[in-house]
Design an enzyme around this catalytic site. Structure first.
Site, short mmCIF file in Angstrom:
data_model
loop_
_atom_site.label_atom_id
_atom_site.label_comp_id
_atom_site.label_asym_id
_atom_site.label_seq_id
_atom_site.Cartn_x
_atom_site.Cartn_y
_atom_site.Cartn_z
N TYR A 1 36.01 32.15 30.69
CA TYR A 1 37.48 32.33 30.33
C TYR A 1 37.86 31.32 29.50
O TYR A 1 38.87 31.22 28.64
CB TYR A 1 38.35 32.88 31.55
CG TYR A 1 38.01 33.85 32.35
CD1 TYR A 1 37.31 34.70 31.66
CD2 TYR A 1 38.92 34.30 33.43
CE1 TYR A 1 37.11 36.24 32.37
CE2 TYR A 1 38.67 35.24 34.02
CZ TYR A 1 37.58 36.18 33.56
OH TYR A 1 37.40 37.61 34.13
N LYS B 1 24.27 34.74 38.27
CA LYS B 1 23.07 35.74 37.47
C LYS B 1 22.01 34.80 37.03
O LYS B 1 21.85 34.85 35.49
CB LYS B 1 23.94 36.44 36.24
CG LYS B 1 23.46 37.60 35.87
CD LYS B 1 23.09 38.88 36.73
CE LYS B 1 22.41 40.08 35.81
NZ LYS B 1 21.98 41.05 36.86
N ASP C 1 25.43 41.52 40.73
CA ASP C 1 25.23 43.04 40.78
C ASP C 1 24.93 43.39 42.18
O ASP C 1 25.57 44.24 42.64
CB ASP C 1 24.00 43.38 39.72
CG ASP C 1 22.82 42.92 39.75
OD1 ASP C 1 23.06 41.47 40.11
OD2 ASP C 1 22.13 43.22 39.01
N ASP D 1 36.84 36.61 39.62
CA ASP D 1 37.94 37.53 39.24
C ASP D 1 37.54 39.05 39.59
O ASP D 1 38.73 39.42 40.49
CB ASP D 1 37.93 37.19 37.76
CG ASP D 1 39.34 37.83 37.17
OD1 ASP D 1 40.02 38.61 38.09
OD2 ASP D 1 39.57 38.09 36.19
N ASP E 1 38.94 40.81 43.66
CA ASP E 1 39.84 42.26 43.51
C ASP E 1 38.82 43.34 44.34
O ASP E 1 39.74 43.98 44.97
CB ASP E 1 40.15 42.72 41.89
CG ASP E 1 41.13 41.84 41.42
OD1 ASP E 1 41.72 41.03 42.18
OD2 ASP E 1 41.70 42.44 40.64
#
Ligand code: NAD
Length: 363
Positions: free
Chosen positions: A141, A192, A224, A248, A252
């Site tokens: 980000y 990852k 994943d 992020d 959620d």
């Protein structure tokens, strides 16, 4: 020692839920003899209306002085037409980066009383108590270079950079391990590392920091799989630590396991443990002014503030117990009421929490 707390009520339902939270804070301080000064400042739309900018200098000066900040929510349709640079959300990003709040704590706690509100089967989520620690000021980000250009054959191209330095990973690792020590002593680091070099380094540094915490169990999981496990068996996790983008998304998803956004607190901490505490929800313009918002996420954010920035764990425990008691009694705002259960207003919910606190302190 006197604690300096800055209150940023914000916009929409922010001031409504904050009123109830301040009343709870004042009651807890009086009962436990906690010395605290509460100051107030503007952020977001309210600040734009008063000063023209979402994060005014006066707010910044007060925020830098505070031991902790408690925030309602910012934003709303009134300010949606403004230029992006002075929108309410800019105020939020501004204060987070100004104060270097690199560690975002998102607990996903499901009160057994609300297990029916989850989209998962009650036995999968009842008693869920998971803490996601998300790195908040680095990663893709913020990585440079970023932007748009075009390829040799004339196609438009967009690009971002996924980058982490060793020190950025180390400080969030220490935060996660320290927090795990106050819980079940287990950290699951999500990356990852089979594909992304930045997360290969992430995993390496996590393993190095883990050596300083022999009492904490560290495991690793690819993002994943972590997404899958969160839905399959979320109770297996204690503390989950991950980078900005993965955090992020996963936080959620974890939030939805608990059913209502009106119940979820959060904290964003700096290196010294100072922090900003806020509900996970926004300013809910669709219900603002009606007195029906659930104040529990903000009240529970105050509990986190006592625990993580002010070192007043008795206050945090008292608030969390009181919220549990209120739910036990079947007291519900509209967002957590099932079917034709009776619904209480924001102020009735606040009053119920204070009544439960009074009973707790009398004992
Ligand atoms: P939202 O969280 O404000 O609302 C989503 C839905 O949840 C709405 O139906 C709302 O009524 C309901 N809801 C939210 N909080 C509730 C509560 N405490 N009690 C009962 N119901 C509740 O998200 P949104 O609608 O996407 O955003 C509205 C505004 O809030 C936008 O301007 C957005 O930019 C802003 N926002 C701010 C923050 C923040 O301040 N941290 C976070 C998210 C969104």
């Amino acid at each position: 020692m006197s604690h300096r707390v800055l209150v940023l009520a914000g916009d929409g339902i922010g001031p409504e839920v904050m009123n109830e939270t301040i009343a709870v804070i004042e009651q807890v301080n009086a009962a436990l003899g906690i010395d605290m000064t509460l100051d107030h400042a503007l952020l977001g739309g309210a600040a734009i209306d008063a000063t023209g900018v979402p994060y005014p200098d006066e707010t910044a000066a007060k925020a830098r002085q505070a031991d902790a900040i408690i925030l309602g929510a910012v934003g709303g349709p009134k300010w949606d037409g403004l230029d992006r640079s002075i929108r309410p959300e800019k105020g939020l990003l501004g204060i987070r980066s100004d104060l270097q709040l690199f560690g975002n704590l998102r607990p996903a706690i499901l009160y057994p009383q609300l297990a029916q509100a989850s989209s998962l089967k009650p036995d999968l989520v009842a008693g869920l108590d998971l803490l996601i620690v998300r790195e908040l000021t680095g990663g893709i980000y913020f990585g440079q270079p970023r932007g748009f250009d075009s390829t040799e054959d004339g196609q438009r191209r967009g690009f971002n950079t996924y980058v982490y330095t060793e020190s950025e990973i180390k400080r969030v690792a220490h935060l996660a391990f320290d927090l795990a020590r106050k819980r079940d002593c287990r950290v699951c680091s999500v990356d990852k590392a089979n594909v992304l070099e930045a997360t290969m380094l992430w995993r390496e540094v996590m393993n190095e920091v883990a050596k300083e915490y022999p009492d904490v169990e560290l495991s690793h999981m690819y993002v994943d799989n972590a997404a899958m496990q969160l839905i399959r068996a979320p109770k297996q996790f204690d503390v989950m630590v991950t980078g900005n983008m993965f955090g992020d998304i996963l936080s959620d998803a974890a939030a939805m396991l608990t059913g209502s956004i009106g119940m979820l607190p959060s904290a964003s901490l700096d290196q010294a443990g100072r922090g900003m505490y806020e509900p996970c929800h926004g300013s809910a313009p669709d219900i603002a002014g009606q007195g029906i918002a659930n104040p529990l996420a903000t009240i529970l954010s105050a509990a986190m503030m006592y625990r993580y920035s002010l070192n007043e764990s008795a206050a945090a425990d008292a608030i969390e117990l009181a919220v549990g008691r209120v739910l036990d009694k079947g007291i519900r705002t509209g967002d957590i009421a099932a079917g034709d259960e009776p619904k209480v207003s924001t102020s009735e919910m606040g009053a119920s929490v204070r009544e439960a606190l009074s009973q707790h302190f009398v004992k």
